[in-house]
Every structure is written in C-alpha cells, then in structure tokens.
Design an enzyme around this catalytic site. Sequence first.
Site, PDB file in Angstrom:
ATOM      1  N   CYS A   1       0.805  -1.217   0.000  1.00 12.74           N
ATOM      2  CA  CYS A   1       0.000   0.000   0.000  1.00 12.74           C
ATOM      3  C   CYS A   1       0.839   1.268   0.000  1.00 12.74           C
ATOM      4  CB  CYS A   1      -0.935   0.015   1.212  1.00 12.74           C
ATOM      5  SG  CYS A   1      -1.984  -1.438   1.277  1.00 12.74           S
TER       6      CYS A   1
ATOM      7  N   CYS B   1     -14.108  -0.291   7.209  1.00 12.16           N
ATOM      8  CA  CYS B   1     -13.189  -0.756   6.162  1.00 12.16           C
ATOM      9  C   CYS B   1     -13.300   0.102   4.910  1.00 12.16           C
ATOM     10  CB  CYS B   1     -13.523  -2.190   5.756  1.00 12.16           C
ATOM     11  SG  CYS B   1     -13.640  -3.349   7.110  1.00 12.16           S
TER      12      CYS B   1
ATOM     13  N   LYS C   1     -11.434   5.782   3.018  1.00 10.33           N
ATOM     14  CA  LYS C   1     -12.801   5.433   3.372  1.00 10.33           C
ATOM     15  C   LYS C   1     -13.785   5.824   2.286  1.00 10.33           C
ATOM     16  CE  LYS C   1     -15.363   3.436   6.172  1.00 10.33           C
ATOM     17  NZ  LYS C   1     -16.215   3.287   5.001  1.00 10.33           N
TER      18      LYS C   1
ATOM     19  N   HIS D   1      -9.618   2.177  -2.302  1.00  9.64           N
ATOM     20  CA  HIS D   1      -8.171   1.984  -2.261  1.00  9.64           C
ATOM     21  C   HIS D   1      -7.636   1.236  -3.479  1.00  9.64           C
ATOM     22  CE1 HIS D   1      -4.210   1.582  -0.753  1.00  9.64           C
ATOM     23  NE2 HIS D   1      -4.323   0.402  -0.170  1.00  9.64           N
TER      24      HIS D   1
END
Lengths: 483, 384
Positions: B86, B203, B328, B332
């Site tokens: 990430c 998540c 959020k 992602h």
Amino acid sequence: MSEHRVGIVAYGSYIPSTRLPLAMIHGSRVKEGGPEKAVAGYDEDSITMAVAAAADCLHGLDRRTVDGVYFATTTSPFREKQAAAFIAKALDLRSDIATNDFSGTLRAGAGALLAAVHAVKAEPDRQILVIAADARLAAPRSSIESNLGDAAAAFLVASGAVLASVRDSFSHADELYDVWRADHDTYLHTWEERFNVTHGYEDNLKAACRGLFDKTGTEAGHYSRVVLGGPDGKSLAQTAKKLGFSRERLQDALFGKVGNCGAAFTPLLLVAALEVAQPGDTLLAAFYGDGAEVMAIDVLASSFTPQHSIAWYLARGKALRSYDSYLKSRHLDAGEHDRRGGEGVPATIHYRERDTDISFLAQRCTQCGTMHFPACRVCYGCYAKDQFESVRLSDKQGRVMSYSFDYFFPTPEPPVIVGMCEVENGTRVYVQMTDASTDLLRCDLPVEFVFRKIHDAGNKPNYFWKSRPLDATHDETGTEAAA
Amino acid sequence: MTDGIRDKVAIVGVGCCKFGENWHQGPEDMIVEAAYEAYADAGLENPQQQVDAVVCGSVYPSRGTAEVAESLKLFERPVSLVQNYCATGTDAFRYGVALVAAGMHDTVLVVGYDKPKDRGVSGPSIHMNTARGLPMTPAGWFSLCCARYFETYGAGREDLARIAVKNHHNGTLAPKSMLKKEITVEEVMNARMISWPFTLYDCAAQSDGAAAAIITRASLAKNFRDDPVYVKGVSIALSANPQSDPTFDFLSWKPTVAAANDVYKQAGIANPAKEIHLAQVHDCFTMTELLTYEDLGFIAKGSAREHIASGTFELGGELPVNTDGGLKTFGHPTGATGVRMIYENVLQLQGRAGPRQVRGATMALSHNLGGAPQTCGLAILGIE
C-alpha cells in the site's frame, strides 16, 4: 523361559467437542440432556483426532523413545498415502521408525494392538504407539447415522513394568456384507439390521470368545470387565447377555454420548475401562468386524493418569447450531461454494515447510535465545545467520496476545477466531482458535495447541495447528450459548 | 552524511481521476485522465516532448510499465514500475523525487494506478494456497492491534466509528471521491461485521483509480507555476512482520514510527503536531488511522480516544486528517492512493481545496501503511 510382560504402558483418548443432538438430525425439538453423538468438527478428521489421542498418551514422555506408529481406521483421508507417517510427523517422532496403517475393518484396532504386542515380544526394547481413530460417514438422515460417532484412542505398547498386559488373544476371520464401503462409495452401506446383528456381530463374537475361552481355559464369568462395542445399544446388550457377560461388568458403550466410533470404538472403551481398573482385574476386550478378535488383558497397576480423562472430554460437548452445520462440515451441503478445487498448497512448499507446519517446530537462536516462528535463516535479535536449533511447540502452553474474529473465512459456523499467541517459551505464533466461542476471548487467555485441518484446497487435507482455550468451559448439557 | 532532498524537488502539476467502481474505464482511460489533468495543471502543452521520465506505481498492473507508456504515448525514455504494497504510490513518488534530485531528469511524471475491480472481488479474498497464516486478509492483519489496544487504553468500537463518520463527511466535499454519504456512529456499529472489531463501515472499499504528479527541480519550478509545492521529505520504512516479530507490542505499528523518524529529520521537523497543518493518513481501516495519530507523534500513545472525542482531527480541528475523506470514501486502488494523497495535499497547500480547505496550511503530510503491515511511506510537502 521367563515371560516378557508386554502390554500397555500409557494411554490416551480423544472425543471431539462438537455434538450433534440426535433429535436435530430429524428436525425434532432438541431437549437439554437428550441423546447426542460426538462428531468430528469441520477442522477435524481421523488424522487430527489420532494426533490428539496420541499427544495425550505421550504427555510427559520422551517422544524419542517411540519406535513405531500403528494406526487403525476405516476413514483415512487418503486411499494412497500413509496416515501413520503423517501422524508421526505431527507428533514430531523420529523418522527411523516403523509406521503402518491398519485399515478397512472395524476390528483394525485389534490388528494394530496385537501386531504391536507381537513386535515388542520379538524386540522387547521397542515401544510402539498404537492409535485408532474413525469418523465414519452414513448417508444423511439414514437409520444408522444416529448410532455412529467419531473419536480416537491411543496406547503405548512396551515390555517390562506395564500397566496392563495383553496376555492372550483369539482371532476369527469372516467374510460377509453386513457393513461395507466400496472404493467409490461416499457413504456406508449396511444390509438388513437383524442379518447384520445375527451373522455379522453375534456369530463372530461367539466364535472368537469361544476360541479364547477354550484356549485359556476360562469362561465368561472369569473376566471382571468386558469391553465390547456393537452396532447399537440394544443389540450390544442382547448379544452380551447371550455370551454370558453380566450387565454390571459390561463397560458403558457411551451410546447417546459418543456413538459407535468404528475402529476406535473398543479402543476408546478400553481406555475408559483402564481409567478405573484395579490391579488384579482381568479385562476382555472384543473387537468385531469381518469376524472378531478378542483379548484377555491383565491389569497390573493403576498408577497412570491420562492427560485428559474420558469424563473430561464428555463434559466439553457443545451442540452444533443446526444439522446444516454438520452437512457443511462434511462438504455435503450442495449450496455451499466448494473450495476444494484448485491447486491448493504446492507439494514443494509443503515439503520445505513441514517441520514448521506439521511438526510445529520453532527455531531458537543458539547465540541470543530469540525464538523464531516460522523458521528463518537470520536471527531477529542478533542477526546471527544459520545458528538455530529446533524446539517443539505442540506440547507447550501459551497465552493470547491479541485476536480478531473473521466473518468471511469459510467455516460452517462463522466467525473464525484468529490471533497472536505467545508460547510459554516466548515464541510468537499466528493461529486460528478452535473449540471456542467469541465470548471467551480476552487478552492473556491461556491456551494449548491442537493439530487441525485448515482446509481441503487441492482436494486434499491441509493441516496446521490451532490454539484452544485451556480453561474452556462449555455448558455441560452441550447446549450452545445464545448467538 | 547525505545532503537529503529537502527543497530540491517541486511538484508543479497534479491530476486525479474520479475513484470508484470504474467498470467503464480500463487502466488506460484512468491513466490518461489523471495524467492529462496533471499536464494541464503544469501547463505542459507538449507532454510527449516535455516529460523526461515516468515512474508508475501499481500493485495489480495488467501489463506493467508498457501499460503506462502505451496509454500516454511516452516512448523512447525511461518508464519504471515501483511496487511496495500500500506504500506503492508514495514509493513511486519517492523514486521520481530521487531521479530529479540526482539531476538525472528535469521533468518526471509519477502515475499511481490500480484496477482491483477487474478481479471481481468486493470483499476480502479467500486464500487457500497455504495452510499456515490463514485467514489472510488485510482486515484480519490490521485488526490485530485492536483487542490489546482496547484493553490497555480503554478505547472501543465507538472511537473507531467516529473516525468513519468524520471521513465520510469529508468525502462529501471531495468531487473525485467514490462515496458521498454521511453516516452515523450507530450505522457503523450496527453494520455487518467483517473482522472484529471492524464492521463494513470500518473498512475502506476496493475501487479503481489513478492519480498523477509532475515533478521537477526546485530551481525550474517557477517555469511551470507561480505556486509550486516543495518536497520536504519522503521516506519508506519496512519493519518485521507483526505475526512473527518477537518484540511486537500490539499498541503501535513500527513501520510508521520508523518512517516518521526519518521523514521528520529530512524535513527538519521537531514538533510534528505544531508544524504539520494537515495530514492524509492510510485509513484502510479506522483503527489504522487511530494508531497513526499516535505513531506519527501527533499525540501521546494511548490518548487517541480523547482527541477523537474532542475533534482534534476533524476538518475544523487543530490538525485535520483525511481532509478529502481518505481511503474510506475514495476506496483503495492500491498503487494510486499515495499519489491521490499528494494530489489532495498539493490542492490544500495551493488554497484550491474549496469547501474542505484548511486555512493557512503551509505544511502537509501523507502516509501509507501496507502489507502485514510491514511497510510505511511518508511524504511531507510545504510551500515555504
């Protein structure tokens, strides 16, 4: 000629904590305290149960003194690939040992036990670990399903100061179709019940007992305890009576609590009998199936305490939420996405990592003492390269450092509990937790480690270790806590 | 002692496509959208002449460097791919910054992109190619500190929920975000549990996206824009896997602490809570943001719940975090996220962030954390 006393020097058992109330099978109302059967959990099979019973048996003993593993079952996960060698690896035994599977019959435990006794008689310095385990599958909701159960038992056979000497035996072979499972069958087949009981069970037990009595000059009343399995409780009681065994001397066969656990049946009941037997008792252990084999066992000492008693296992039952959970755990639920396909774990990776994954060995840096899991080449603590020694984790305890509950990982009853544990020697391990409910979890919860099946990807069982709460308490009636 | 790269490199253009389930867009479409917005931002009218080198960041590229070169028709020059879980976007940026600071190239395009939605996955992937270490999900890895942290400092699921509520609100003010939906603490607490204590709303979702930045030597920056943004520091740090690290304490993430140490030294920052005016942090999960407040040294270890309650990190607070709604609300796309954060920080520092503008901001930080987690990327940008 001096007599080598050969027999049992240690024993252990295993009954899975998952219970299927018999009323649940047919959709009737489940009453607290009603009859139930023990079923291997979704992460268990004959191999994992065998490892559990054997670990109990070997508790506190030096595992390097085990010279063989004889494993009896009718439900090995493999048709070709030896379960006994797998079990030996999980138990972290030496590799220069004799491993054998005894399979294909309900009396396989007798074959294994007698073979071990004869092997030790021939070489009295040897110790052979005999294990029986079974998780037999009857067609869902069939009449025999309610009678079956899953369990395991283990005995260490040696010579010298034995607890119980296997003094005599008689073997009687027969060939008939009372119960069978052909190569391509998923489920057990049985013929008509009265035929099975009369000719498969009664006739053969009579022949074997008669043979033993004649050989040893004894009669039914000679034996202080009779350890006998049977197709169901009623036929067992009736046949025992016909054989001349009185009800008070008959070992409780645990129908309604465990069930007929196949090749592990008489072995499990033998452990139960040994737990309470006194020096001077003579046991008759009878194994039926494709004939019958019976043994006369003299109890010489009662100094052994198993790691977990059968009563301990019986008290830990927890009922499944539904019959569907049971079907899911056996991959019998058509609606469930089948994840067994695919390549699974590459054989070469499994091969390289089996000390870590199967034997659950940590590595201790010999320069600074830092514990490592999984194995690696360079020390986290002092950066020493290739200065490690293996340390077994499977027989140690630990504590939960932190945890989570995964609601997505395939399991019949989500969530999967997973977390970091610190083993008592400082090793950190990331493992799932089994035989536990989420309400038990807290940091620093004490745990022990058990060998379980993680999944069946690649159409074969893939095993690793899980944690299990040390002080797990379940409602003794086996009913679940509110969801 | 090295000279470092502080104030040697400037960002002169940024671009970002709309993040979301971009079924209608292939990687080329998103790369073109982000890059051409950056070109326009930098006043590059002839990018095929003017861009000297390209650094891409992508974790799931379908064709790697060729994908970006073909999309933008940038040929006969270096195109490199950086991959670091990430932290990919930040690490790609770092690679580009190093090229410029070393004097190898004048004008470098950094493009972070990923298209995880083509994998057909909306929830956590189920891995079955190993027996050890399962379940293998980011939610599982990142939730690992929660139980121990909660028990040690008395924090709980409600504190996490407030972070989700804050970021959802900020996301309604960002045109490029995927989700524009206000939520409540109750909705977070009652949503479907994913990996305790994370519910669905704790998540970040998977999404597709691309973001881009044009960087050049500080001395050339004013040729492009009057208001370039200067790179004060970029760091990457890897730490031991928390699942086997013999000294892990489950109260903080080591990579962030290590990367912060480095980047604050590079940028000459002694008091991050005072000197940094806003931060984009890696809220892949709410707890990640919570721990990051502490791991970046903004607040004392264990004090997060007090600051969450008092609003320190809200848009109107002392140190706004995730001013655009974070992972959020953007989702992602792994390789794009770090560059998307740089996009937001550049807009904020140039006073172009509209209704989510943090007034008077002159120094901004972006943070990525990925893998087990084992890798952290940090970038500090400033206009003074």
